[in-house]
Design a protein around this motif. Structure first.
Motif, PDB file in Angstrom:
ATOM      1  N   GLU A 132      14.467  98.418  59.707  1.00 22.05           N
ATOM      2  CA  GLU A 132      14.658  97.141  60.402  1.00 22.05           C
ATOM      3  C   GLU A 132      15.680  96.277  59.666  1.00 22.05           C
ATOM      4  O   GLU A 132      16.485  95.585  60.291  1.00 22.05           O
ATOM      5  N   THR A 133      15.639  96.310  58.333  1.00 20.30           N
ATOM      6  CA  THR A 133      16.623  95.552  57.547  1.00 20.30           C
ATOM      7  C   THR A 133      18.019  96.120  57.746  1.00 20.30           C
ATOM      8  O   THR A 133      19.001  95.370  57.916  1.00 20.30           O
ATOM      9  N   LEU A 134      18.142  97.452  57.731  1.00 23.14           N
ATOM     10  CA  LEU A 134      19.448  98.079  57.935  1.00 23.14           C
ATOM     11  C   LEU A 134      19.960  97.815  59.349  1.00 23.14           C
ATOM     12  O   LEU A 134      21.163  97.608  59.554  1.00 23.14           O
ATOM     13  N   ARG A 135      19.067  97.814  60.319  1.00 25.95           N
ATOM     14  CA  ARG A 135      19.448  97.496  61.692  1.00 25.95           C
ATOM     15  C   ARG A 135      20.029  96.094  61.775  1.00 25.95           C
ATOM     16  O   ARG A 135      21.078  95.864  62.398  1.00 25.95           O
ATOM     17  N   ALA A 136      19.353  95.115  61.150  1.00 24.05           N
ATOM     18  CA  ALA A 136      19.836  93.733  61.182  1.00 24.05           C
ATOM     19  C   ALA A 136      21.191  93.611  60.495  1.00 24.05           C
ATOM     20  O   ALA A 136      22.080  92.883  60.972  1.00 24.05           O
ATOM     21  N   ALA A 137      21.364  94.336  59.382  1.00 22.33           N
ATOM     22  CA  ALA A 137      22.649  94.286  58.670  1.00 22.33           C
ATOM     23  C   ALA A 137      23.754  94.906  59.520  1.00 22.33           C
ATOM     24  O   ALA A 137      24.893  94.412  59.540  1.00 22.33           O
ATOM     25  N   ALA A 138      23.444  95.978  60.231  1.00 23.76           N
ATOM     26  CA  ALA A 138      24.442  96.597  61.094  1.00 23.76           C
ATOM     27  C   ALA A 138      24.821  95.664  62.238  1.00 23.76           C
ATOM     28  O   ALA A 138      26.004  95.532  62.587  1.00 23.76           O
ATOM     29  N   ILE A 139      23.839  94.997  62.847  1.00 17.78           N
ATOM     30  CA  ILE A 139      24.129  94.044  63.924  1.00 17.78           C
ATOM     31  C   ILE A 139      25.016  92.919  63.428  1.00 17.78           C
ATOM     32  O   ILE A 139      25.897  92.427  64.156  1.00 17.78           O
ATOM     33  N   ASP A 140      24.842  92.518  62.171  1.00 18.58           N
ATOM     34  CA  ASP A 140      25.673  91.461  61.580  1.00 18.58           C
ATOM     35  C   ASP A 140      27.065  91.947  61.193  1.00 18.58           C
ATOM     36  O   ASP A 140      27.863  91.163  60.658  1.00 18.58           O
ATOM     37  N   GLY A 141      27.351  93.224  61.435  1.00 22.44           N
ATOM     38  CA  GLY A 141      28.693  93.740  61.182  1.00 22.44           C
ATOM     39  C   GLY A 141      28.967  94.108  59.746  1.00 22.44           C
ATOM     40  O   GLY A 141      30.123  94.195  59.338  1.00 22.44           O
ATOM     41  N   LEU A 142      27.916  94.376  58.952  1.00 29.18           N
ATOM     42  CA  LEU A 142      28.108  94.644  57.528  1.00 29.18           C
ATOM     43  C   LEU A 142      28.409  96.106  57.225  1.00 29.18           C
ATOM     44  O   LEU A 142      28.765  96.431  56.095  1.00 29.18           O
ATOM     45  N   GLY A 143      28.251  96.989  58.206  1.00 29.87           N
ATOM     46  CA  GLY A 143      28.553  98.387  57.949  1.00 29.87           C
ATOM     47  C   GLY A 143      27.905  99.294  58.972  1.00 29.87           C
ATOM     48  O   GLY A 143      27.354  98.848  59.982  1.00 29.87           O
ATOM     49  N   ILE A 144      27.974 100.603  58.695  1.00 28.46           N
ATOM     50  CA  ILE A 144      27.405 101.625  59.558  1.00 28.46           C
ATOM     51  C   ILE A 144      26.032 102.003  59.021  1.00 28.46           C
ATOM     52  O   ILE A 144      25.852 102.187  57.814  1.00 28.46           O
ATOM     53  N   ALA A 145      25.059 102.134  59.916  1.00 33.62           N
ATOM     54  CA  ALA A 145      23.699 102.485  59.527  1.00 33.62           C
ATOM     55  C   ALA A 145      23.282 103.777  60.220  1.00 33.62           C
ATOM     56  O   ALA A 145      23.655 104.020  61.370  1.00 33.62           O
ATOM     57  N   PHE A 146      22.513 104.592  59.507  1.00 37.69           N
ATOM     58  CA  PHE A 146      21.942 105.830  60.045  1.00 37.69           C
ATOM     59  C   PHE A 146      20.502 105.514  60.426  1.00 37.69           C
ATOM     60  O   PHE A 146      19.628 105.400  59.563  1.00 37.69           O
ATOM     61  N   LEU A 147      20.246 105.350  61.730  1.00 39.95           N
ATOM     62  CA  LEU A 147      18.974 104.806  62.200  1.00 39.95           C
ATOM     63  C   LEU A 147      18.286 105.750  63.185  1.00 39.95           C
ATOM     64  O   LEU A 147      18.955 106.476  63.931  1.00 39.95           O
ATOM     65  N   PRO A 148      16.949 105.710  63.238  1.00 36.63           N
ATOM     66  CA  PRO A 148      16.255 106.404  64.323  1.00 36.63           C
ATOM     67  C   PRO A 148      16.689 105.833  65.671  1.00 36.63           C
ATOM     68  O   PRO A 148      16.853 104.615  65.825  1.00 36.63           O
ATOM     69  N   ASP A 149      16.864 106.690  66.651  1.00 36.85           N
ATOM     70  CA  ASP A 149      17.298 106.235  67.972  1.00 36.85           C
ATOM     71  C   ASP A 149      16.342 105.199  68.562  1.00 36.85           C
ATOM     72  O   ASP A 149      16.774 104.253  69.231  1.00 36.85           O
ATOM     73  N   ILE A 150      15.034 105.365  68.318  1.00 37.41           N
ATOM     74  CA  ILE A 150      14.075 104.432  68.909  1.00 37.41           C
ATOM     75  C   ILE A 150      14.192 103.037  68.309  1.00 37.41           C
ATOM     76  O   ILE A 150      13.752 102.060  68.916  1.00 37.41           O
ATOM     77  N   VAL A 151      14.767 102.933  67.109  1.00 36.98           N
ATOM     78  CA  VAL A 151      14.967 101.616  66.489  1.00 36.98           C
ATOM     79  C   VAL A 151      16.158 100.911  67.108  1.00 36.98           C
ATOM     80  O   VAL A 151      16.166  99.687  67.262  1.00 36.98           O
ATOM     81  N   ALA A 152      17.195 101.679  67.478  1.00 36.69           N
ATOM     82  CA  ALA A 152      18.460 101.077  67.902  1.00 36.69           C
ATOM     83  C   ALA A 152      18.695 101.093  69.404  1.00 36.69           C
ATOM     84  O   ALA A 152      19.645 100.462  69.882  1.00 36.69           O
ATOM     85  N   GLU A 153      17.852 101.771  70.189  1.00 35.93           N
ATOM     86  CA  GLU A 153      18.173 101.978  71.605  1.00 35.93           C
ATOM     87  C   GLU A 153      18.273 100.673  72.390  1.00 35.93           C
ATOM     88  O   GLU A 153      19.141 100.539  73.263  1.00 35.93           O
ATOM     89  N   ASP A 154      17.414  99.703  72.111  1.00 32.16           N
ATOM     90  CA  ASP A 154      17.499  98.422  72.817  1.00 32.16           C
ATOM     91  C   ASP A 154      18.792  97.689  72.475  1.00 32.16           C
ATOM     92  O   ASP A 154      19.400  97.041  73.336  1.00 32.16           O
ATOM     93  N   ASP A 155      19.228  97.778  71.207  1.00 37.52           N
ATOM     94  CA  ASP A 155      20.474  97.115  70.790  1.00 37.52           C
ATOM     95  C   ASP A 155      21.684  97.760  71.454  1.00 37.52           C
ATOM     96  O   ASP A 155      22.657  97.071  71.781  1.00 37.52           O
ATOM     97  N   VAL A 156      21.623  99.071  71.662  1.00 35.23           N
ATOM     98  CA  VAL A 156      22.728  99.749  72.358  1.00 35.23           C
ATOM     99  C   VAL A 156      22.792  99.276  73.805  1.00 35.23           C
ATOM    100  O   VAL A 156      23.870  98.978  74.335  1.00 35.23           O
ATOM    101  N   ARG A 157      21.645  99.170  74.461  1.00 36.93           N
ATOM    102  CA  ARG A 157      21.627  98.708  75.856  1.00 36.93           C
ATOM    103  C   ARG A 157      22.172  97.291  75.986  1.00 36.93           C
ATOM    104  O   ARG A 157      22.833  96.956  76.967  1.00 36.93           O
ATOM    105  N   CYS A 158      21.878  96.452  74.976  1.00 31.23           N
ATOM    106  CA  CYS A 158      22.315  95.050  75.023  1.00 31.23           C
ATOM    107  C   CYS A 158      23.712  94.844  74.454  1.00 31.23           C
ATOM    108  O   CYS A 158      24.217  93.707  74.472  1.00 31.23           O
ATOM    109  N   GLY A 159      24.335  95.903  73.918  1.00 35.60           N
ATOM    110  CA  GLY A 159      25.686  95.778  73.400  1.00 35.60           C
ATOM    111  C   GLY A 159      25.769  95.269  71.974  1.00 35.60           C
ATOM    112  O   GLY A 159      26.875  95.004  71.489  1.00 35.60           O
ATOM    113  N   ARG A 160      24.630  95.155  71.288  1.00 32.50           N
ATOM    114  CA  ARG A 160      24.663  94.685  69.899  1.00 32.50           C
ATOM    115  C   ARG A 160      25.103  95.789  68.945  1.00 32.50           C
ATOM    116  O   ARG A 160      25.653  95.510  67.885  1.00 32.50           O
TER     117      ARG A 160
END
Length: 249
Positions: A175-203
């Motif tokens: 969750e911390t890495l996800r938030a950092a990635a959304i803030d544009g701090l870098g690339i994160a290797f995340l479980p798809d279920i953690v990031a799928e909503d952010d992909v749908r919303c364009g984050r």
């Protein structure tokens, strides 16, 4: 055969006494299970203690708990979410959800799906640093590291190589890495279920669509025994059915 020794501190068990006690204790536990199975044969009831890892628990288990509770109103649920290893036997947990390979002969395992991961980055990061087209271009980018037991976990590349990501943030929480990635701090290797909503919303943007990870197995596990309590069977069957349409196999 001597089972007890009398000493200055009172009675103590001999080695034979300890062996007999452990065997008798298992027998009584099996008797308890049999009584539970009989009395709860039609309606699961009583306290059900379950445990799941943080990411899968928050994004997949918890959203389905209300429907599970409604289906079994006589159950009292106690659910813990933690990435710490939970031993069902010593901690008296009825059922656990495990991600990754499980090597424990004391447990019965039911595989319900796989947890797949991929590389994600924010549109703002990609606009500023460019979009890598293959995983081999990752060394030129800021990587957000997952930390396990104080050690940064390397990325396993599709080519078979490994890359230790270097970037401004490292954390022991996706969750911390996800938030950092959304803030544009870098690339994160995340479980798809953690990031799928952010992909749908364009984050976030999912990278390398042509590269699909096999994924880590997801199991529901519970202690070995001749009989499965009805409350455990209800949990196993409910979430196994839910996984068929919501988790990759």
């Amino acid at each position: 055969m001597r089972l007890l020794l009398r000493g200055a501190q009172g009675l103590t068990l001999t080695a034979e006494g300890e062996a007999l006690y452990e065997r008798a204790q298992r027998t009584f536990e099996e008797l308890d299970e049999a009584l539970v199975q009989v009395t709860q044969a039609t309606t699961p009831r009583g306290l059900l203690r379950a445990s799941a890892p943080l990411d899968l628990g928050r994004t997949w288990v918890l959203p389905r708990l209300s429907r599970f509770a409604a289906a079994y109103p006589e159950l009292e649920l106690e659910v813990g979410l933690t990435d710490r290893y939970v031993d069902p036997l010593s901690e008296r947990v009825d059922v656990v959800v495990r991600v990754g390979h499980v090597d424990d002969g004391r447990l019965v395992l039911r595989r319900i799906g796989r947890l797949r991961r991929q590389y994600y980055a924010a549109p703002a990061y990609l606009a500023a640093r460019g979009t890598p087209r293959t995983p081999e271009e990752l060394p030129g980018h800021a990587g957000l590291s997952y930390v396990r037991s104080g050690v940064r976990v390397p990325w396993e590349l599709p080519s078979g190589g490994r890359l230790l990501p270097r970037g401004p943030v490292a954390a022991d929480s996706n969750e911390t890495l996800r938030a950092a990635a959304i803030d544009g701090l870098g690339i994160a290797f995340l479980p798809d279920i953690v990031a799928e909503d952010d992909v749908r919303c364009g984050r976030l943007v999912r990278l390398f669509g042509a590269y699909e990870e096999e994924g880590l197995p997801i199991h529901i596990a519970f202690p070995q025994g001749r009989l499965m309590p009805a409350r455990v069977r209800a949990f196993v069957d409910f979430f196994s059915d839910a996984a068929k349409s919501t988790l990759p196999g």
